[in-house]
Design an enzyme around this catalytic site. Structure first.
Site, short mmCIF file in Angstrom:
data_model
loop_
_atom_site.label_atom_id
_atom_site.label_comp_id
_atom_site.label_asym_id
_atom_site.label_seq_id
_atom_site.Cartn_x
_atom_site.Cartn_y
_atom_site.Cartn_z
N ASP A 8 -22.93 -26.90 -12.39
CA ASP A 8 -23.05 -27.98 -11.43
C ASP A 8 -22.34 -29.19 -12.08
O ASP A 8 -22.09 -29.18 -13.30
CB ASP A 8 -24.55 -28.26 -11.23
CG ASP A 8 -24.80 -29.48 -10.40
OD1 ASP A 8 -24.22 -29.59 -9.31
OD2 ASP A 8 -25.58 -30.35 -10.86
N LEU A 9 -22.01 -30.21 -11.32
CA LEU A 9 -21.28 -31.36 -11.89
C LEU A 9 -22.22 -32.54 -12.15
O LEU A 9 -22.52 -32.88 -13.31
CB LEU A 9 -20.15 -31.75 -10.94
CG LEU A 9 -19.31 -32.95 -11.34
CD1 LEU A 9 -18.56 -32.70 -12.64
CD2 LEU A 9 -18.29 -33.28 -10.24
N ASP A 10 -22.70 -33.14 -11.05
CA ASP A 10 -23.54 -34.34 -11.18
C ASP A 10 -24.87 -33.98 -11.85
O ASP A 10 -25.63 -33.17 -11.34
CB ASP A 10 -23.78 -34.92 -9.78
CG ASP A 10 -24.74 -36.09 -9.80
OD1 ASP A 10 -24.82 -36.78 -10.83
OD2 ASP A 10 -25.42 -36.31 -8.77
N THR A 16 -23.16 -38.89 -12.29
CA THR A 16 -22.62 -39.68 -11.18
C THR A 16 -23.71 -40.11 -10.21
O THR A 16 -23.43 -40.87 -9.27
CB THR A 16 -21.51 -38.89 -10.42
OG1 THR A 16 -21.91 -37.53 -10.32
CG2 THR A 16 -20.18 -38.98 -11.14
N LYS A 44 -30.05 -35.58 -4.82
CA LYS A 44 -29.29 -34.89 -5.87
C LYS A 44 -28.95 -33.46 -5.44
O LYS A 44 -29.84 -32.71 -5.05
CB LYS A 44 -30.06 -34.88 -7.19
CG LYS A 44 -30.11 -36.26 -7.83
CD LYS A 44 -30.73 -36.20 -9.21
CE LYS A 44 -30.68 -37.59 -9.85
NZ LYS A 44 -31.34 -37.59 -11.17
N SER A 115 -20.15 -27.39 -7.47
CA SER A 115 -20.70 -28.70 -7.14
C SER A 115 -20.59 -28.95 -5.64
O SER A 115 -19.58 -28.58 -5.03
CB SER A 115 -19.93 -29.79 -7.89
OG SER A 115 -20.22 -31.06 -7.36
N ALA A 116 -21.59 -29.62 -5.08
CA ALA A 116 -21.53 -30.01 -3.67
C ALA A 116 -20.51 -31.12 -3.44
O ALA A 116 -20.19 -31.45 -2.30
CB ALA A 116 -22.91 -30.47 -3.21
N LYS A 146 -26.52 -25.81 -1.19
CA LYS A 146 -27.66 -25.43 -2.03
C LYS A 146 -28.93 -25.81 -1.27
O LYS A 146 -28.93 -26.84 -0.61
CB LYS A 146 -27.60 -26.18 -3.36
CG LYS A 146 -26.32 -25.92 -4.16
CD LYS A 146 -26.20 -26.91 -5.33
CE LYS A 146 -24.83 -26.80 -5.99
NZ LYS A 146 -24.62 -27.77 -7.08
N GLU A 170 -27.78 -26.12 -13.94
CA GLU A 170 -28.15 -26.99 -12.81
C GLU A 170 -29.19 -28.03 -13.22
O GLU A 170 -30.05 -27.75 -14.05
CB GLU A 170 -28.76 -26.15 -11.69
CG GLU A 170 -27.86 -25.91 -10.51
CD GLU A 170 -27.53 -27.14 -9.67
OE1 GLU A 170 -28.17 -28.19 -9.85
OE2 GLU A 170 -26.63 -27.05 -8.84
N ASP A 171 -29.13 -29.20 -12.58
CA ASP A 171 -30.15 -30.23 -12.83
C ASP A 171 -31.05 -30.43 -11.62
O ASP A 171 -32.00 -31.21 -11.70
CB ASP A 171 -29.49 -31.57 -13.18
CG ASP A 171 -28.80 -32.19 -11.98
OD1 ASP A 171 -28.04 -31.47 -11.29
OD2 ASP A 171 -29.04 -33.38 -11.70
P1 B16 Z 1 -19.63 -36.08 -2.50
P2 B16 Z 1 -23.65 -31.87 -7.57
C1 B16 Z 1 -23.75 -33.65 -5.59
O1 B16 Z 1 -23.22 -33.23 -6.79
C2 B16 Z 1 -24.58 -34.91 -5.80
O2 B16 Z 1 -25.71 -34.62 -6.63
C3 B16 Z 1 -25.08 -35.40 -4.47
O3 B16 Z 1 -25.84 -36.57 -4.65
C4 B16 Z 1 -23.87 -35.67 -3.55
O4 B16 Z 1 -24.28 -36.10 -2.26
C5 B16 Z 1 -23.04 -34.39 -3.43
O5 B16 Z 1 -22.64 -33.97 -4.74
C6 B16 Z 1 -21.80 -34.58 -2.57
O6 B16 Z 1 -20.91 -35.44 -3.22
O7 B16 Z 1 -20.11 -37.15 -1.58
O8 B16 Z 1 -18.83 -36.60 -3.68
O9 B16 Z 1 -18.90 -34.97 -1.77
O10 B16 Z 1 -24.98 -32.16 -8.22
O11 B16 Z 1 -23.68 -30.72 -6.57
O12 B16 Z 1 -22.53 -31.75 -8.57
MG MG Z 2 -26.47 -31.86 -9.86
#
Ligand code: B16
Ligand code: MG
Length: 216
Positions: A8-10, A16, A44, A115-116, A146, A170-171
């Protein structure tokens, strides 16, 4: 024996969430919804439009905007978020990430991003680690976010391995649930809230032994 790592990224590679929070809080202020740090936890790992829907429901405004208006609101939030991301540098990698990726590359273990975030390629570029990933799932291609396992199954496909041959990091609870739903080994990266169902947990990647993980 595991053959690849899926991150996962964030919250795993970098934090972020603090920038997402600032941008959502400011958008919330414009439309009269209070987004505080506690509520931000629920966003998140959740996609941009799903996050907006949760914010509107939180403020009792779920019926106040058309789809077109909601898309404009999400774009406003993203503009501010991307502006905040400009300041990212390799110093914003979470502890142990650079060393873990270097070690994986040295051992020939391929890594992917699940990552989303549609901003993931840009963020990885700013962090100076984009070249260390053999694949980045494009979240625009997903049918479900997810906790559906689709993103982790696609990430394993990018690495030409089966989900059960990968270790997922994952967090967020939604992410751990997605990893386990496709029988992947789950490493939970803790940042406060407990993570249920993770096979192993840590606070940072420095606590992990890669050889032990690969033998799981
Ligand atoms: P974006 P992850 C997620 O990252 C974030 O945790 C979530 O808060 C955010 O809405 C989502 O990415 C979409 O991000 O607006 O940049 O497309 O934890 O899946 O890496
Ligand atoms: Mg995350």
């Amino acid at each position: 024996m595991k053959k690849g790592f899926i991150f996962d990224l964030d919250g795993v590679i970098t934090d972020t969430a603090k920038y997402h929070f600032i941008a959502w809080r400011n958008l919330g202020a414009k439309i009269g919804v209070d987004v505080d740090l506690k509520f931000n936890e629920q966003l998140k790992g959740i996609s941009r439009m799903d996050s907006l829907d949760r914010i509107l429901a939180h403020g009792g405004k779920e019926n106040d905007f058309t789809l077109e208006e909601k898309e404009a609101l999400a774009a406003q939030k993203n503009d501010e978020y991307v502006t905040l991301l400009q300041s990212l540098t390799p110093a914003d990698l979470l502890p142990g990430v650079k060393e873990f990726l270097d070690q994986a590359n040295t051992k020939g273990v391929p890594c992917a991003i699940a990552s989303a975030s549609k901003n993931a390629p840009f963020i990885l570029e700013k962090l100076g680690v984009k070249d260390q990933f053999a694949g980045i799932v494009d979240p625009a291609t997903l049918h479900k976010g997810k906790p559906d396992p689709e993103i982790f199954i696609k990430a394993a496909e990018l690495l030409n391995i089966k989900p059960e041959e990968a270790v997922g990091f994952e967090d967020a609870q939604a992410g751990i649930d997605g990893i386990k739903a496709c029988h992947m080994f789950a490493v939970g990266v803790l940042s406060g809230e407990p993570l249920h169902g993770a096979d192993v947990t840590c606070h940072e990647l420095t606590e992990l032994n890669m050889d032990e993980l690969l033998q799981k």
